[in-house]
Design an enzyme around this catalytic site. Structure first.
Site, short mmCIF file in Angstrom:
data_model
loop_
_atom_site.label_atom_id
_atom_site.label_comp_id
_atom_site.label_asym_id
_atom_site.label_seq_id
_atom_site.Cartn_x
_atom_site.Cartn_y
_atom_site.Cartn_z
N TYR A 222 0.82 -1.21 0.00
CA TYR A 222 0.00 0.00 0.00
C TYR A 222 0.86 1.26 0.00
CZ TYR A 222 -4.64 -2.06 0.94
OH TYR A 222 -5.83 -2.72 0.86
N LYS B 151 2.93 -15.35 3.00
CA LYS B 151 3.16 -16.11 1.77
C LYS B 151 4.67 -16.38 1.73
CE LYS B 151 1.55 -17.89 -2.05
NZ LYS B 151 0.64 -19.06 -2.06
N ASP C 221 -3.22 -18.17 1.26
CA ASP C 221 -4.23 -18.88 0.44
C ASP C 221 -4.90 -19.98 1.27
OD1 ASP C 221 -1.75 -20.17 0.48
OD2 ASP C 221 -1.86 -20.85 -1.61
N ASP D 131 -6.31 -6.85 4.49
CA ASP D 131 -7.45 -6.24 3.81
C ASP D 131 -8.36 -7.34 3.26
OD1 ASP D 131 -9.01 -4.24 2.49
OD2 ASP D 131 -8.00 -4.77 0.61
N ASP E 278 -12.22 -8.94 4.99
CA ASP E 278 -13.52 -8.93 4.32
C ASP E 278 -14.15 -10.32 4.39
OD1 ASP E 278 -13.36 -6.25 3.51
OD2 ASP E 278 -14.21 -6.71 1.53
C1 IPM Z 1 -10.37 -1.13 4.02
C2 IPM Z 1 -10.59 -0.60 2.64
C3 IPM Z 1 -9.41 0.28 2.26
C4 IPM Z 1 -8.16 -0.57 2.32
C5 IPM Z 1 -9.54 0.98 0.90
C6 IPM Z 1 -10.80 1.83 0.84
C7 IPM Z 1 -8.33 1.78 0.56
O1 IPM Z 1 -10.77 -1.65 1.74
O2 IPM Z 1 -10.28 -0.31 4.96
O3 IPM Z 1 -10.29 -2.34 4.17
O4 IPM Z 1 -7.85 -1.29 1.36
O5 IPM Z 1 -7.48 -0.52 3.34
MG MG Z 2 -10.90 -3.57 2.66
#
Ligand code: IPM
Ligand code: MG
Length: 356
Positions: free
Chosen positions: A142, A191, A223, A247, A251
């Site tokens: 990032y 990884k 993975d 990240d 999710d």
């Molecule tokens: C998160 C989001 C952010 C990230 C984006 C919006 C840049 O997906 O906070 O997880 O990737 O960190």
């Molecule tokens: Mg995210």
């Protein structure tokens, strides 16, 4: 207590959830005799529209002058065509780096009332889901160099993923400390079969491991981890991982608990000033329709009280109110299931307020 809270209302449907979180904070202030002062801060799409910059220095300075910052979510289709440095997301990344928030804590906890909303089989959910992803937040790909150049008549894009020992050590330590306060299990996700950065992570983690003999420490390729999270999430207590893996994994981890609309997060650095935000995005498809789930943002406010302001009782009160409302069967569309009552964002906020 008097606390100064920076408020970033965010883009698309985000202002709707932040409004509910502020109503909750006001009710808590009244009930427990605190004063919360709010400073409005522009970041993301709203800042691009006003200043042509997703995070002007003056707005970052306001964050640095606050006791903590509450954020909804930024971004949306309106700003999608913008070049990298002028995108709303860049404002968020600059905010995290500018506030020195290297440690992002994302809990994946199943609310039993939402078990039906989980996409996993009941037999898997029944074993319980209660883990935390500790995500490194200011390093890795990032924040490495990004470039697109023309080589031999075609475009070549490069994103660099750097990690230094001190960056790994400080987040690794938070992983171990978090595990010590919980079930004492820590899994480093990487990884290491491919990446040098992952091999350095393991080297540093092994050094830290010696300081935490009580923690049951393990390592897993990312993975495999993605697969294990849907196969048997009950095996995890604390996961520590680099920025991009965190990240992605977070999710997935949030969705198996029923809805990404329920998961708050804290981002902290060396002090107590943090940034608190839901882990979901700005939900542009339902903006302005009073459909968005405000709970992740409300729970983010609760986390702020707990971790930055040392107000455990007040945080418990908010979490209990959310629990009570779920018990009553109220659901926003993202977590709706049969037999429940569908409500909008405001009505969900009203119901939570009524429980405080
Ligand atoms: C998160 C989001 C952010 C990230 C984006 C919006 C840049 O997906 O906070 O997880 O990737 O960190
Ligand atoms: Mg995210």
């Amino acid at each position: 207590m008097v606390k100064n809270i920076g408020v970033i209302r965010g883009d698309c449907s985000s202002p709707e959830i932040v409004a509910e979180a502020l109503r909750v904070l006001d009710k808590i202030a009244a009930k427990y005799n605190h004063t919360f002062n709010y400073t409005e801060i522009d970041m993301g799409g709203a800042a691009i529209d006003k200043y042509g910059d997703p995070l002007p220095q003056a707005e970052l300075d306001k964050c640095l002058a606050s006791d903590s910052v509450l954020l909804g979510a930024v971004g949306g289709p309106k700003w999608e065509g913008m070049p990298g440095p002028k995108r709303p997301e860049k404002g968020l990344l600059r905010l995290r780096a500018g506030m020195g928030l290297y440690s992002n804590n994302r809990p994946a906890t199943l609310w039993p009332q939402l078990a039906d909303a989980s996409p996993l089989k009941p037999s898997i959910v029944a074993k319980g889901i209660d883990f935390i992803v500790v995500r490194e937040l200011t390093g890795g790909v990032y924040f490495g160099e990004h470039k697109t150049e023309e080589i031999n008549g075609e475009k070549v894009a490069t994103d660099i993923m750097p990690y230094s020992e001190h960056e790994i050590e400080r987040i690794g330590r938070i992983g171990f400390e978090t595990a010590m306060k919980r079930r004492k299990k820590l899994c480093c996700v990487d990884k290491a079969n491919v990446l040098d950065t992952s091999r350095l992570w393991r080297e540093v983690m092994h050094r830290l491991q010696a300081e935490y003999p009580e923690v049951q420490y393990s390592e897993m390729f990312v993975d495999n981890c993605a697969m294990q999270i849907c196969k048997d999430p009950s095996q995890f207590d604390v996961i520590v991982t680099e920025n991009m893996f965190g990240d992605i994994i977070s999710d997935e981890a949030s969705m198996i608990t029923g809805s990404i609309g329920m998961i708050p997060s804290s981002s902290l650095g060396d002090g107590t000033r943090g940034l608190y935000e839901p882990i979901h995005g700005s939900a542009p498809d339902i903006a302005g329709q009073d459909k968005v789930n405000p709970i992740a943002c409300i729970l983010s406010a609760a986390m702020m009280l707990r971790y930055s302001f040392d107000m455990a009782e007040e945080a418990d009160c908010i979490e209990a109110a959310v629990n009570a409302v779920l018990d009553k069967g109220l659901r926003t569309a993202d977590m709706m299931s049969e037999g429940c009552t569908l409500v909008g964002c405001k009505a969900m906020g009203d119901a939570i307020l009524a429980e405080i």
